[in-house]
Design a protein around this motif. Structure first.
Motif, PDB file in Angstrom:
ATOM      1  N   ILE A  12       0.987  -1.004  -0.256  1.00 34.92           N
ATOM      2  CA  ILE A  12      -0.176   0.149   0.110  1.00 34.92           C
ATOM      3  C   ILE A  12       0.727   1.379   0.054  1.00 34.92           C
ATOM      4  O   ILE A  12       0.710   2.077  -0.747  1.00 34.92           O
ATOM      5  CB  ILE A  12      -1.118   0.361   0.992  1.00 34.92           C
ATOM      6  CG1 ILE A  12      -1.625  -1.216   1.241  1.00 34.92           C
ATOM      7  CG2 ILE A  12      -1.637   1.374   1.757  1.00 34.92           C
ATOM      8  CD1 ILE A  12      -2.542  -1.617   0.462  1.00 34.92           C
ATOM      9  N   GLY A  13       1.846   0.966   0.928  1.00 31.63           N
ATOM     10  CA  GLY A  13       2.359   2.784   1.091  1.00 31.63           C
ATOM     11  C   GLY A  13       3.215   2.940  -0.073  1.00 31.63           C
ATOM     12  O   GLY A  13       3.143   4.275  -0.209  1.00 31.63           O
ATOM     13  N   SER A  14       3.835   2.106  -1.232  1.00 25.75           N
ATOM     14  CA  SER A  14       4.472   2.095  -2.763  1.00 25.75           C
ATOM     15  C   SER A  14       3.682   3.227  -3.287  1.00 25.75           C
ATOM     16  O   SER A  14       3.767   4.094  -3.995  1.00 25.75           O
ATOM     17  CB  SER A  14       5.660   1.512  -2.805  1.00 25.75           C
ATOM     18  OG  SER A  14       4.396   0.063  -2.958  1.00 25.75           O
ATOM     19  N   LYS A  15       2.290   3.125  -3.083  1.00 27.97           N
ATOM     20  CA  LYS A  15       1.023   2.841  -4.551  1.00 27.97           C
ATOM     21  C   LYS A  15       1.129   4.117  -3.719  1.00 27.97           C
ATOM     22  O   LYS A  15       0.615   5.450  -4.460  1.00 27.97           O
ATOM     23  CB  LYS A  15       0.114   2.341  -4.090  1.00 27.97           C
ATOM     24  CG  LYS A  15       0.584   0.430  -4.723  1.00 27.97           C
ATOM     25  CD  LYS A  15      -0.891   0.023  -4.382  1.00 27.97           C
ATOM     26  CE  LYS A  15      -0.942  -1.243  -5.269  1.00 27.97           C
ATOM     27  NZ  LYS A  15      -0.649  -1.875  -6.590  1.00 27.97           N
ATOM     28  N   LEU A  16       0.656   4.658  -2.481  1.00 22.01           N
ATOM     29  CA  LEU A  16       0.085   5.725  -2.004  1.00 22.01           C
ATOM     30  C   LEU A  16       0.638   6.782  -2.012  1.00 22.01           C
ATOM     31  O   LEU A  16       0.806   7.745  -2.617  1.00 22.01           O
ATOM     32  CB  LEU A  16       0.323   5.766  -0.659  1.00 22.01           C
ATOM     33  CG  LEU A  16       0.071   6.599   0.430  1.00 22.01           C
ATOM     34  CD1 LEU A  16      -1.203   7.582  -0.054  1.00 22.01           C
ATOM     35  CD2 LEU A  16      -0.477   5.951   1.670  1.00 22.01           C
ATOM     36  N   VAL A  17       2.588   6.816  -1.922  1.00 26.76           N
ATOM     37  CA  VAL A  17       3.678   7.799  -2.345  1.00 26.76           C
ATOM     38  C   VAL A  17       3.466   7.927  -3.250  1.00 26.76           C
ATOM     39  O   VAL A  17       3.187   9.087  -3.717  1.00 26.76           O
ATOM     40  CB  VAL A  17       5.039   6.655  -1.613  1.00 26.76           C
ATOM     41  CG1 VAL A  17       5.868   7.840  -2.553  1.00 26.76           C
ATOM     42  CG2 VAL A  17       5.493   7.067  -0.560  1.00 26.76           C
ATOM     43  N   GLU A  18       3.476   7.513  -4.664  1.00 24.29           N
ATOM     44  CA  GLU A  18       2.481   7.243  -5.995  1.00 24.29           C
ATOM     45  C   GLU A  18       1.958   8.459  -6.113  1.00 24.29           C
ATOM     46  O   GLU A  18       2.145   9.523  -7.119  1.00 24.29           O
ATOM     47  CB  GLU A  18       3.418   5.879  -6.995  1.00 24.29           C
ATOM     48  CG  GLU A  18       3.236   6.361  -8.379  1.00 24.29           C
ATOM     49  CD  GLU A  18       2.827   4.339  -9.401  1.00 24.29           C
ATOM     50  OE1 GLU A  18       2.927   5.162  -9.984  1.00 24.29           O
ATOM     51  OE2 GLU A  18       3.228   4.228  -8.434  1.00 24.29           O
ATOM     52  N   LYS A  19       0.953   8.040  -5.604  1.00 24.55           N
ATOM     53  CA  LYS A  19      -0.003   8.765  -6.048  1.00 24.55           C
ATOM     54  C   LYS A  19      -0.452  10.189  -5.616  1.00 24.55           C
ATOM     55  O   LYS A  19      -0.583  10.808  -5.685  1.00 24.55           O
ATOM     56  CB  LYS A  19      -1.557   7.511  -5.479  1.00 24.55           C
ATOM     57  CG  LYS A  19      -1.616   6.521  -5.784  1.00 24.55           C
ATOM     58  CD  LYS A  19      -3.075   6.044  -4.831  1.00 24.55           C
ATOM     59  CE  LYS A  19      -3.423   4.398  -6.764  1.00 24.55           C
ATOM     60  NZ  LYS A  19      -4.271   5.023  -7.332  1.00 24.55           N
ATOM     61  N   LEU A  20       0.371   9.987  -4.411  1.00 25.65           N
ATOM     62  CA  LEU A  20       0.388  11.410  -3.862  1.00 25.65           C
ATOM     63  C   LEU A  20       1.243  11.908  -4.329  1.00 25.65           C
ATOM     64  O   LEU A  20       1.483  13.341  -3.844  1.00 25.65           O
ATOM     65  CB  LEU A  20       0.852  11.615  -2.413  1.00 25.65           C
ATOM     66  CG  LEU A  20      -0.180  11.238  -1.324  1.00 25.65           C
ATOM     67  CD1 LEU A  20       0.544  10.224  -0.165  1.00 25.65           C
ATOM     68  CD2 LEU A  20      -1.072  12.372  -1.207  1.00 25.65           C
ATOM     69  N   ASN A  21       2.358  12.145  -4.873  1.00 31.51           N
ATOM     70  CA  ASN A  21       2.941  12.644  -5.566  1.00 31.51           C
ATOM     71  C   ASN A  21       2.798  13.024  -7.090  1.00 31.51           C
ATOM     72  O   ASN A  21       3.160  14.406  -7.217  1.00 31.51           O
ATOM     73  CB  ASN A  21       5.273  11.966  -5.232  1.00 31.51           C
ATOM     74  CG  ASN A  21       6.145  12.080  -4.345  1.00 31.51           C
ATOM     75  OD1 ASN A  21       5.306  12.402  -3.919  1.00 31.51           O
ATOM     76  ND2 ASN A  21       6.758  10.884  -4.236  1.00 31.51           N
ATOM     77  N   HIS A  25       1.790  16.752  -4.324  1.00 30.33           N
ATOM     78  CA  HIS A  25       2.633  16.333  -2.277  1.00 30.33           C
ATOM     79  C   HIS A  25       4.307  15.925  -2.530  1.00 30.33           C
ATOM     80  O   HIS A  25       4.074  15.086  -3.130  1.00 30.33           O
ATOM     81  CB  HIS A  25       1.478  15.803  -1.603  1.00 30.33           C
ATOM     82  CG  HIS A  25       0.652  15.965  -1.986  1.00 30.33           C
ATOM     83  ND1 HIS A  25      -0.210  17.541  -1.498  1.00 30.33           N
ATOM     84  CD2 HIS A  25      -1.071  16.115  -2.232  1.00 30.33           C
ATOM     85  CE1 HIS A  25      -1.860  17.662  -1.868  1.00 30.33           C
ATOM     86  NE2 HIS A  25      -2.173  16.743  -2.665  1.00 30.33           N
ATOM     87  N   GLU A  26       4.929  16.263  -1.489  1.00 27.76           N
ATOM     88  CA  GLU A  26       5.925  16.201  -1.280  1.00 27.76           C
ATOM     89  C   GLU A  26       5.659  14.596  -0.820  1.00 27.76           C
ATOM     90  O   GLU A  26       5.725  14.027   0.805  1.00 27.76           O
ATOM     91  CB  GLU A  26       6.764  16.728  -1.093  1.00 27.76           C
ATOM     92  CG  GLU A  26       8.305  16.885   0.097  1.00 27.76           C
ATOM     93  CD  GLU A  26       8.979  17.041   0.932  1.00 27.76           C
ATOM     94  OE1 GLU A  26       9.892  16.850   0.959  1.00 27.76           O
ATOM     95  OE2 GLU A  26       8.246  18.168   0.781  1.00 27.76           O
ATOM     96  N   ALA A  27       5.692  13.492  -0.952  1.00 31.27           N
ATOM     97  CA  ALA A  27       5.522  11.984  -0.462  1.00 31.27           C
ATOM     98  C   ALA A  27       6.668  11.157   0.087  1.00 31.27           C
ATOM     99  O   ALA A  27       7.219  11.614  -1.023  1.00 31.27           O
ATOM    100  CB  ALA A  27       4.429  10.594  -0.907  1.00 31.27           C
ATOM    101  N   VAL A  28       7.243  11.263   1.221  1.00 28.97           N
ATOM    102  CA  VAL A  28       8.190  10.590   1.584  1.00 28.97           C
ATOM    103  C   VAL A  28       8.452   9.584   2.533  1.00 28.97           C
ATOM    104  O   VAL A  28       7.470   8.951   3.025  1.00 28.97           O
ATOM    105  CB  VAL A  28       9.097  11.683   2.792  1.00 28.97           C
ATOM    106  CG1 VAL A  28      10.561  11.124   3.094  1.00 28.97           C
ATOM    107  CG2 VAL A  28       8.945  13.048   2.027  1.00 28.97           C
ATOM    108  N   PRO A  29       8.932   8.510   1.464  1.00 29.37           N
ATOM    109  CA  PRO A  29       8.645   7.072   2.115  1.00 29.37           C
ATOM    110  C   PRO A  29       9.413   6.656   3.068  1.00 29.37           C
ATOM    111  O   PRO A  29      10.722   7.140   2.927  1.00 29.37           O
ATOM    112  CB  PRO A  29       8.649   6.110   0.759  1.00 29.37           C
ATOM    113  CG  PRO A  29       9.766   6.468   0.269  1.00 29.37           C
ATOM    114  CD  PRO A  29       9.470   8.128   0.197  1.00 29.37           C
TER     115      PRO A  29
END
Length: 248
Positions: A12-21, A25-29
């Motif tokens: 989920i996290g990798s998909k979320l980072v991609e979608k937010l960026n 937005h500045e999404a930081v994993p």
């Protein structure tokens, strides 16, 4: 907006980072592999500097009762303390539909403990309850397998695609904190035993699924509505059969 995603390298996290960026937005994993460890606190202060929102989609590496409780209690406590010190104004956590009804299970007791810590933290929050992911059908089967037999209860479930969960978490993260729970589920209702039977057949898995009303789900006995969302849940679009067809 800076959004730190704890567990940002996972499903989920990798998909979320991609979608937010992709939405500016500045999404930081944040994960042990990126130098951030919520169990020890390593790297938390640095990664949270300037963050407005923290999204926790991390999961315990072990589902053993004591280990999973230790993971969620320790990681959530460390995370919330660091957020308070950094001035984070929205904490978002991913949890599971039915958590409060599954307290016979050590895993769900730990998730409930995580949710209580969030509610008591004083930080504005949103908890996203998702039904089980399509991708987790195999894991459900593994947990219910004895020999070549998979024992599952004939209860309702509305599984959901991980892409749709990531989208729902993303919308929640950039929105106003609800200081409560929002739910997301898939479009189709199955019986749990039928869902797993269909999923295994699609993989040519030879195991036999046996319908057993008393079969336990990660240690908990189920009622008909235990795994089902409420009437206000966001219903995602992707159907299980469509997803299965794309896996071939």
């Amino acid at each position: 907006m800076k959004v730190v995603v704890i567990g940002g390298t996972g499903l989920i996290g990798s998909k979320l980072v991609e979608k937010l960026n992709a939405h500016g937005h500045e999404a930081v994993p944040a994960a042990p592999s990126t130098g951030v460890d919520t169990l020890t606190g390593e790297g938390l202060a640095e990664v949270l500097r300037g963050a407005s929102v923290v999204v926790d989609v991390s999961n315990s590496p072990s589902f053993a009762d004591d280990a999973v409780m230790e993971f969620f209690r320790t990681s959530t406590t460390n995370l919330l303390k660091a957020e308070s010190e950094a001035g984070v104004t929205h904490h978002v956590a991913l949890s599971v539909v039915g958590t409060e009804r599954l307290q016979e299970s050590g895993y769900f007791r730990a998730k409930q403990a995580q949710e209580e810590l969030i509610k008591e933290s004083g930080i504005p929050y949103s908890i996203v309850h998702a039904t089980q992911f399509f991708e987790f059908v195999k894991g459900i089967a593994e947990a219910a397998t004895e020999g070549d037999t998979v024992r599952l209860a004939p209860v309702g479930i509305r599984p959901v695609h991980s892409d749709d969960v990531a989208a729902a978490v993303g919308r929640t993260a950039v929105g106003t904190p609800v200081d409560g729970v929002v739910e997301v589920a898939g479009p189709d209702t199955f019986q749990l035993d039928e869902l797993i039977r269909e999923g295994l057949a699609a993989r040519n898995d030879p195991r036999t699924v046996v319908t057993d009303p008393h079969a336990r789900y990660f240690g908990a006995e189920l009622r008909e509505t235990t795994l089902l969302p409420g009437p206000d849940a966001h219903i995602a679009e992707t159907g299980f059969s469509d997803w299965l067809a794309r896996q071939k």
